[in-house]
Write a protein that holds these residues in place. Structure first.
Motif, short mmCIF file in Angstrom:
data_model
loop_
_atom_site.label_atom_id
_atom_site.label_comp_id
_atom_site.label_asym_id
_atom_site.label_seq_id
_atom_site.Cartn_x
_atom_site.Cartn_y
_atom_site.Cartn_z
N TYR A 201 0.83 -1.20 0.00
CA TYR A 201 0.00 0.00 0.00
C TYR A 201 0.87 1.26 0.00
O TYR A 201 0.57 2.23 -0.71
N SER A 202 1.95 1.25 0.78
CA SER A 202 2.83 2.41 0.82
C SER A 202 3.52 2.62 -0.52
O SER A 202 3.69 3.77 -0.97
N TYR A 203 3.88 1.53 -1.19
CA TYR A 203 4.49 1.65 -2.52
C TYR A 203 3.48 2.21 -3.53
O TYR A 203 3.80 3.10 -4.33
N TYR A 204 2.25 1.70 -3.46
CA TYR A 204 1.19 2.15 -4.36
C TYR A 204 0.93 3.65 -4.16
O TYR A 204 0.83 4.41 -5.14
N LEU A 205 0.80 4.06 -2.91
CA LEU A 205 0.56 5.47 -2.63
C LEU A 205 1.70 6.36 -3.12
O LEU A 205 1.48 7.43 -3.70
N TYR A 206 2.90 5.89 -2.89
CA TYR A 206 4.08 6.67 -3.28
C TYR A 206 4.11 6.88 -4.78
O TYR A 206 4.35 8.00 -5.28
#
Length: 214
Positions: A201-206
């Protein structure tokens, strides 16, 4: 100084009780248990005393000095209360684990496989409740390259992570009440999935924020 008093007192209680009951301990002290409560491996009582309490002291030193050397140390002032509560919770958990290990070794009929998942589950619930207040740092929280590089990614990832930690906590609390054959698969799958979701999720948001120029 007051904020250090409780953790130091916890450490002193653990060391003192180990020393008081040291003569009564068996030559071999259990160090790890399986999900069914059986002993996986043991160590001499001196090694057990030194290892359990040495790791306890080391844990506190890491918690104590990390904010002083953290590249994002200024952020700790913004969540000092949450940091204090999490510190007390982590230190309290390890004190209880130390005491359960000690008194189990002395022959008290304590069910290790019953107590430990419940204690860890409660810690995850506490951590989940305070996760959203934690600001970017290198010690606590969901520390991925993307959360540490972008405060909005950190904030949104921890909003999701807070819910996941609370769910994981409740799952762990229930594991002592299910059949032994399901405990390990349920625990491992829950932790594995719970760890991967915030990372992806953090990668997607970034990536999404980078594309939008934020």
């Amino acid at each position: 100084m007051k904020k250090h008093l409780i953790p130091i007192l916890m450490i002193l209680i653990s060391i003192s009780l180990w020393l008081i009951f040291y003569p009564q301990l068996p030559d071999q002290v259990p160090m790890q248990w399986g999900v069914d409560g059986s002993v996986n491996w043991s160590a001499s009582k001196f090694i057990a005393l030194f290892t359990n309490n040495g790791m306890y002291v080391l844990l506190y030193l890491i918690i104590l000095f990390s904010p002083k050397i953290d590249p994002k140390k200024k952020n700790y002032q913004q969540f000092s209360r949450s940091y204090e509560i999490i510190t007390y919770s982590v230190m309290g958990l390890f004190l209880l684990i130390n005491l359960v290990t000690l008194f189990k070794s002395l022959g008290y009929p304590l069910q290790i496989h019953f107590f430990i998942p419940i204690l860890v589950g409660l810690l995850l619930i506490i951590f989940g409740n305070y996760m959203q207040t934690i600001k970017p740092n290198w010690l606590f929280g969901i520390r991925t390259p993307w959360t540490l590089d972008n405060e909005e990614v950190w904030r949104k990832t921890h909003r999701l992570g807070a819910r996941i930690f609370i769910i994981l906590g409740f799952i762990l609390i229930t594991t002592p009440f299910i059949s032994d054959q399901y405990v390990l698969p349920v625990t491992l799958i829950s932790i594995f999935v719970g760890a991967l979701i915030p990372i992806f999720y953090s990668y997607y948001l970034y990536q999404k924020l980078n594309k939008s120029g934020r």
